[in-house]
Design a protein around this motif. Sequence first.
Motif, mmCIF file in Angstrom:
data_model
loop_
_atom_site.group_PDB
_atom_site.id
_atom_site.type_symbol
_atom_site.label_atom_id
_atom_site.label_comp_id
_atom_site.label_asym_id
_atom_site.label_seq_id
_atom_site.Cartn_x
_atom_site.Cartn_y
_atom_site.Cartn_z
ATOM 1 N N UNK A 16 168.516 -5.206 65.766
ATOM 2 C CA UNK A 16 168.000 -4.693 64.494
ATOM 3 C C UNK A 16 168.505 -5.550 63.338
ATOM 4 N N UNK A 17 167.661 -5.817 62.418
ATOM 5 C CA UNK A 17 168.036 -6.601 61.243
ATOM 6 C C UNK A 17 168.677 -5.711 60.197
ATOM 7 N N UNK A 18 169.480 -6.345 59.358
ATOM 8 C CA UNK A 18 170.082 -5.604 58.256
ATOM 9 C C UNK A 18 168.966 -5.208 57.277
ATOM 10 N N UNK A 19 168.957 -3.950 56.836
ATOM 11 C CA UNK A 19 167.910 -3.521 55.894
ATOM 12 C C UNK A 19 167.899 -4.425 54.646
ATOM 13 N N UNK A 20 166.721 -4.837 54.240
ATOM 14 C CA UNK A 20 166.552 -5.707 53.071
ATOM 15 C C UNK A 20 165.661 -4.990 52.048
ATOM 16 N N UNK A 21 166.136 -4.958 50.797
ATOM 17 C CA UNK A 21 165.327 -4.343 49.742
ATOM 18 C C UNK A 21 164.295 -5.353 49.243
ATOM 19 N N UNK A 22 163.046 -4.951 49.248
ATOM 20 C CA UNK A 22 161.973 -5.784 48.691
ATOM 21 C C UNK A 22 161.258 -4.992 47.607
ATOM 22 N N UNK A 23 160.443 -5.685 46.865
ATOM 23 C CA UNK A 23 159.681 -5.040 45.805
ATOM 24 C C UNK A 23 158.197 -5.187 46.084
ATOM 25 N N UNK A 24 157.471 -4.139 45.782
ATOM 26 C CA UNK A 24 156.018 -4.210 45.881
ATOM 27 C C UNK A 24 155.485 -4.859 44.608
ATOM 28 N N UNK A 25 154.987 -6.071 44.730
ATOM 29 C CA UNK A 25 154.527 -6.819 43.564
ATOM 30 C C UNK A 25 153.061 -6.490 43.297
ATOM 31 N N UNK A 26 152.728 -6.142 42.057
ATOM 32 C CA UNK A 26 151.324 -5.847 41.755
ATOM 33 C C UNK A 26 150.472 -7.085 41.977
ATOM 34 N N UNK A 27 149.232 -6.906 42.389
ATOM 35 C CA UNK A 27 148.365 -8.070 42.631
ATOM 36 C C UNK A 27 148.184 -8.882 41.357
ATOM 37 N N UNK A 28 148.040 -10.184 41.528
ATOM 38 C CA UNK A 28 147.857 -11.065 40.384
ATOM 39 C C UNK A 28 146.557 -10.732 39.650
ATOM 40 N N UNK A 29 146.611 -10.838 38.320
ATOM 41 C CA UNK A 29 145.420 -10.547 37.529
ATOM 42 C C UNK A 29 144.346 -11.614 37.707
ATOM 43 N N UNK A 30 144.779 -12.835 37.993
ATOM 44 C CA UNK A 30 143.859 -13.954 37.995
ATOM 45 C C UNK A 30 142.593 -13.717 38.779
ATOM 46 N N UNK A 31 142.704 -13.058 39.919
ATOM 47 C CA UNK A 31 141.538 -12.836 40.760
ATOM 48 C C UNK A 31 140.544 -11.883 40.117
ATOM 49 N N UNK A 32 141.002 -11.106 39.134
ATOM 50 C CA UNK A 32 140.118 -10.115 38.517
ATOM 51 C C UNK A 32 139.649 -10.538 37.122
ATOM 52 N N UNK A 33 140.370 -11.457 36.478
ATOM 53 C CA UNK A 33 140.044 -11.791 35.101
ATOM 54 C C UNK A 33 138.714 -12.513 34.964
ATOM 55 N N UNK A 34 138.291 -13.202 36.005
ATOM 56 C CA UNK A 34 136.987 -13.859 35.987
ATOM 57 C C UNK A 34 136.122 -13.356 37.136
ATOM 58 N N UNK A 35 136.228 -12.076 37.402
ATOM 59 C CA UNK A 35 135.424 -11.467 38.459
ATOM 60 C C UNK A 35 133.960 -11.428 38.022
ATOM 61 N N UNK A 36 133.105 -12.016 38.818
ATOM 62 C CA UNK A 36 131.705 -12.159 38.422
ATOM 63 C C UNK A 36 131.022 -10.811 38.222
ATOM 64 N N UNK A 37 131.235 -9.884 39.120
ATOM 65 C CA UNK A 37 130.551 -8.597 39.007
ATOM 66 C C UNK A 37 131.078 -7.776 37.840
ATOM 67 N N UNK A 38 132.379 -7.834 37.605
ATOM 68 C CA UNK A 38 132.938 -7.114 36.466
ATOM 69 C C UNK A 38 132.408 -7.720 35.158
ATOM 70 N N UNK A 39 132.300 -9.029 35.133
ATOM 71 C CA UNK A 39 131.746 -9.681 33.959
ATOM 72 C C UNK A 39 130.299 -9.263 33.747
ATOM 73 N N UNK A 40 129.562 -9.183 34.810
ATOM 74 C CA UNK A 40 128.160 -8.770 34.701
ATOM 75 C C UNK A 40 128.054 -7.360 34.110
ATOM 76 N N UNK A 41 128.917 -6.454 34.604
ATOM 77 C CA UNK A 41 128.880 -5.059 34.143
ATOM 78 C C UNK A 41 129.269 -4.969 32.671
ATOM 79 N N UNK A 42 130.378 -5.610 32.311
ATOM 80 C CA UNK A 42 130.824 -5.544 30.927
ATOM 81 C C UNK A 42 129.893 -6.329 29.998
ATOM 82 N N UNK A 43 129.338 -7.413 30.522
ATOM 83 C CA UNK A 43 128.411 -8.203 29.716
ATOM 84 C C UNK A 43 127.182 -7.403 29.326
ATOM 85 N N UNK A 44 126.666 -6.609 30.243
ATOM 86 C CA UNK A 44 125.528 -5.749 29.912
ATOM 87 C C UNK A 44 125.899 -4.765 28.810
ATOM 88 N N UNK A 45 127.118 -4.250 28.862
ATOM 89 C CA UNK A 45 127.562 -3.320 27.823
ATOM 90 C C UNK A 45 127.586 -3.996 26.455
#
Length: 528
Positions: A16-45
């Motif tokens: 058994x390995x020694x327990x290691x504390x890790x952090x759950x890192x939020x997903x990077x924004x980059x993949x969503x900031x230029x999301x084509x479908x989100x842009x399409x939706x907001x662009x129509x608005x």
Amino acid sequence: MAPPSHCHGVHHNGTAAVPVETETVPPLLGSRLLDAEEFRRQGHQVVDFIADYYASMEDYPVHPNVTPGFLRRQLPSDAPSRPKPDAFAAALRDVHDLILPGVTHWQSPRHFAHFPASSSTVGALGEALAAGINVVPFTWAASPAATELEMVVVDWLGKALHLPRGLLFCGGGGGTLLGTSCEAILCAIVAARERKLAEIGSRRIEDLVVYCSDQTHFAVRKAARIAGIHRDNCREIATCLEGMFALSPADLQAAMQADVDAGLVPLFLCATVGTTQTTAVDPIRELCAVAATHGVWVHVDAAYAGSALVCPEFRHVLDGAEAVDTFSMNAHKWLLANNDCCALWARKPSLLTAALGTEQEYILKSAAADGHDDVVDYKDWSMTLTRRFRSLKLWLVLRCYGVEGLRDHVRAHVGMAASFENMVRTDARFEVVVPRHFALVCFRLLSPEKLGGEKTANELNRRLLEEVNATSSGPYMSSAMVGGNYMLRCAVGSTLTEERNVREAWKVVQDRAASLLRKMEITCSVLA
């Protein structure tokens, strides 16, 4: 930051390995900031929002009745830490409910106060397209197509405006697209300064003198200060009503000669085609002749009226422009290009690049450009390195409306202004202060002798403007003080303005004038 989770691993040997504390890192924004479908939706608005705004434009008072701090009191003092669900739609609601009620609606068909900031659907979509592609064309290598499109478009526009061939790329000159005429004037003064100091020595910068009329836009004086010209060396030459507030060549010659006699060095003249207050037109040919005798750089500022040059009937205002060094105009004022889009042309672009150019760093070089003398790096034509893809918007406007379409647009406004001018002239209570050149009418209410005549005329017209602009569903106009006369300015140029808007505006002016005169008569009779 998310709370840590405990992860128990297992070593490769099965222990058994020694327990290691890790952090759950939020997903990077980059993949969503230029999301084509989100842009399409907001662009129509956004498109729906703007379309509804155009459709309901007349429902808004042109100028808001608000006091300083009205919006700051309604918005949070800090930006949100995290966005709320559907934050974009909520923000658009705030634009509608909080922001639009507090703006001056420059696209209103009842906006007559300023020279236009003309909009068009193609111009707005061109802005969106340029923003979406979002290139930075500071050199040819940084975006070859953007650079070459700009070269093509400034020649297209220059030909449409009937500019001298020597100012265009095809004639040995060249042009660029900047944000405003203020930038263009500054670039021209700096280029003139560097050329002159190369002749007389850099230590004589305090001897350089800049010339303009008292009707010239304050951008010239501001640019001169930024360029290092002494405040006392900016000559504002007086104009007069008899001369239609145009700069007198004889007065310019006298001013330059006096400076030469005093040991100073004439540097730069800004002539104007269409001054801000009255659209006065300076005599270009005669002024260039005066400037040439002293080796002075001549710049023509046609920020507003330059757009009218698409119409052949206005070509005469540029007589003699073959001799000017630089020329600028704002396509965003009257040629449907939306803010911002100023075109600057130079007869000798090498003088611009000599003054504004930078040493070519290795990272900016391109092997593909080596050996091509006609390659343009626009970073060397202006004050900035980062620049916008303005040529895409202007190219779309020229393609989609055509030169004839732009002529029709300008002529329609000139015709409406002529109608307004005629209405003023047919009412004996009013006078047109200066004959109309383009689509600006300068007029005032005459004060009857029994109410003080000329002594009270300025105050009477101040009150008239206040009452006209206080009419919530009425026009929004501005004023000018020229030759001691306070006058109202009616500038026709909004894309949405129609003949009925002009007639309605005049009716409001007449009604407010009648009411004001009645009140003054009552006051005078009581005092009597």
